[in-house]
Scaffold this motif. Sequence first.
Motif, short mmCIF file in Angstrom:
data_model
loop_
_atom_site.label_atom_id
_atom_site.label_comp_id
_atom_site.label_asym_id
_atom_site.label_seq_id
_atom_site.Cartn_x
_atom_site.Cartn_y
_atom_site.Cartn_z
N ARG A 49 1.08 -1.27 0.00
CA ARG A 49 -0.18 0.12 0.04
C ARG A 49 1.00 1.07 0.03
O ARG A 49 1.95 1.10 0.43
N ASP A 50 0.25 2.15 -0.54
CA ASP A 50 1.19 3.53 -0.20
C ASP A 50 0.15 4.63 0.00
O ASP A 50 -1.36 4.44 0.33
N SER A 51 0.62 5.66 -0.10
CA SER A 51 -0.35 6.81 0.41
C SER A 51 -1.30 7.51 -0.56
O SER A 51 -2.31 8.35 -0.19
N HIS A 52 -1.67 6.93 -1.78
CA HIS A 52 -2.46 7.19 -2.54
C HIS A 52 -3.55 6.46 -2.94
O HIS A 52 -4.65 6.62 -3.88
N GLU A 53 -3.61 5.48 -2.22
CA GLU A 53 -4.98 4.57 -2.29
C GLU A 53 -6.31 5.12 -2.08
O GLU A 53 -7.19 4.75 -2.94
N ASP A 54 -6.48 5.96 -1.29
CA ASP A 54 -7.98 6.65 -1.14
C ASP A 54 -8.23 7.42 -2.39
O ASP A 54 -9.41 7.85 -2.65
N THR A 55 -7.46 7.81 -3.05
CA THR A 55 -7.69 8.97 -4.31
C THR A 55 -7.50 8.16 -5.64
O THR A 55 -7.90 8.42 -6.46
N ALA A 56 -7.39 6.93 -5.54
CA ALA A 56 -7.01 6.10 -6.73
C ALA A 56 -8.14 5.31 -7.05
O ALA A 56 -9.11 5.01 -6.40
N PHE A 57 -8.24 4.85 -8.58
CA PHE A 57 -9.22 4.12 -9.03
C PHE A 57 -8.69 2.55 -8.99
O PHE A 57 -7.68 2.39 -9.48
N HIS A 58 -9.35 1.61 -8.57
CA HIS A 58 -8.93 0.29 -8.23
C HIS A 58 -9.88 -0.79 -9.05
O HIS A 58 -11.05 -0.58 -8.97
N LEU A 59 -9.21 -1.69 -9.87
CA LEU A 59 -9.88 -2.69 -10.54
C LEU A 59 -9.44 -4.00 -10.06
O LEU A 59 -8.33 -4.23 -9.77
N ILE A 60 -10.52 -4.85 -10.12
CA ILE A 60 -10.06 -6.29 -9.53
C ILE A 60 -10.64 -7.17 -10.67
O ILE A 60 -11.50 -7.05 -11.58
N GLY A 61 -10.02 -8.20 -10.86
CA GLY A 61 -10.43 -9.49 -11.62
C GLY A 61 -10.98 -10.52 -10.54
O GLY A 61 -10.13 -10.97 -9.64
N MET A 62 -12.51 -10.84 -10.62
CA MET A 62 -12.80 -12.01 -9.77
C MET A 62 -13.13 -13.24 -10.55
O MET A 62 -13.55 -13.36 -11.79
N CYS A 63 -12.83 -14.41 -9.91
CA CYS A 63 -13.22 -15.64 -10.48
C CYS A 63 -13.82 -16.39 -9.20
O CYS A 63 -13.16 -16.48 -8.16
N ASP A 64 -14.90 -17.03 -9.35
CA ASP A 64 -15.69 -17.65 -8.10
C ASP A 64 -15.56 -16.84 -7.05
O ASP A 64 -14.96 -17.44 -5.91
N ARG A 65 -15.76 -15.65 -6.69
CA ARG A 65 -15.91 -14.74 -5.65
C ARG A 65 -14.61 -14.39 -4.97
O ARG A 65 -14.55 -14.33 -3.91
N GLN A 66 -13.48 -14.85 -6.01
CA GLN A 66 -12.12 -14.81 -5.13
C GLN A 66 -11.33 -13.45 -6.31
O GLN A 66 -11.38 -13.50 -7.30
N ILE A 67 -10.51 -12.74 -5.68
CA ILE A 67 -9.94 -11.89 -6.66
C ILE A 67 -8.49 -12.40 -6.99
O ILE A 67 -7.88 -12.84 -6.08
N ILE A 68 -8.51 -12.45 -8.20
CA ILE A 68 -7.25 -13.34 -8.79
C ILE A 68 -6.52 -12.27 -9.74
O ILE A 68 -5.38 -12.51 -10.08
N ALA A 69 -7.02 -10.96 -9.85
CA ALA A 69 -5.95 -9.92 -10.34
C ALA A 69 -6.59 -8.31 -9.84
O ALA A 69 -7.51 -8.36 -9.34
N SER A 70 -5.52 -7.52 -9.89
CA SER A 70 -5.53 -6.31 -9.59
C SER A 70 -4.80 -5.25 -10.23
O SER A 70 -3.77 -5.71 -10.72
N GLY A 71 -5.40 -3.93 -10.13
CA GLY A 71 -4.46 -2.80 -10.80
C GLY A 71 -4.93 -1.61 -10.41
O GLY A 71 -6.13 -1.61 -9.83
N ARG A 72 -4.11 -0.56 -10.57
CA ARG A 72 -4.62 0.97 -9.95
C ARG A 72 -4.53 1.76 -11.04
O ARG A 72 -3.17 1.75 -11.56
N LEU A 73 -5.26 2.89 -11.06
CA LEU A 73 -4.87 4.16 -11.77
C LEU A 73 -5.12 5.41 -11.18
O LEU A 73 -6.18 5.21 -10.07
N ARG A 74 -4.25 6.18 -11.39
CA ARG A 74 -4.56 7.39 -10.53
C ARG A 74 -3.94 8.61 -11.34
O ARG A 74 -3.20 8.36 -12.20
N GLU A 75 -4.35 9.95 -10.85
CA GLU A 75 -3.97 10.95 -11.61
C GLU A 75 -2.69 11.51 -10.95
O GLU A 75 -2.59 11.60 -9.80
N LEU A 76 -1.79 11.94 -11.86
CA LEU A 76 -0.42 12.58 -11.36
C LEU A 76 -0.48 14.09 -11.81
O LEU A 76 -0.31 14.97 -10.85
N SER A 77 -1.37 14.53 -12.81
CA SER A 77 -1.83 15.84 -13.03
C SER A 77 -2.93 15.81 -14.01
O SER A 77 -3.31 14.66 -14.26
#
Length: 144
Positions: free
Chosen positions: A38-66
């Motif tokens: 984790r880092d200090s930008h989690e609250d302002t970032a957009f988080h995506l997850i990949g779900m398979c059988d109710r389990q998170i199997i993938a994840s990624g994050r996008l956030r604004e720098l400018s």
Amino acid sequence: MPQIDIRPVENAQELEEMFYQRWLVLRSPLGMEKGSERDSHEDTAFHLIGMCDRQIIASGRLRELSPELGTISYIAVLPEFQNQGIGTKLMEKLLAQAKQNNFKTVRLMSRINAVKFYQKLGFSEKENPFDYLGIPHVFMQLEI
């Protein structure tokens, strides 16, 4: 291949489960403690997850720098689900979100062993490799 649903994180429990999945893929193999994913930008970032059988199997994050620059980070697919196109679908959705956010450029920091994956998505290397967490990395960028 099992049904994979790639979508935004919907609640605090999913966010915590996503952090654990991220730690399993990206930090645990390096012997790093929980919390290092984790880092200090989690609250302002957009988080995506990949779900398979109710389990998170993938994840990624996008956030604004400018206003015109976004950054993608923490792309993580459980090892048993890698090389099945899940990371590509995750990246495509993150890039679509970047376009919605009106970013003109997206950058990321890639481990050297993942450079070809990002190149297939159109990213190009922007600087010389450097060490991060004991692993060679390189900055990459895509104009969208």
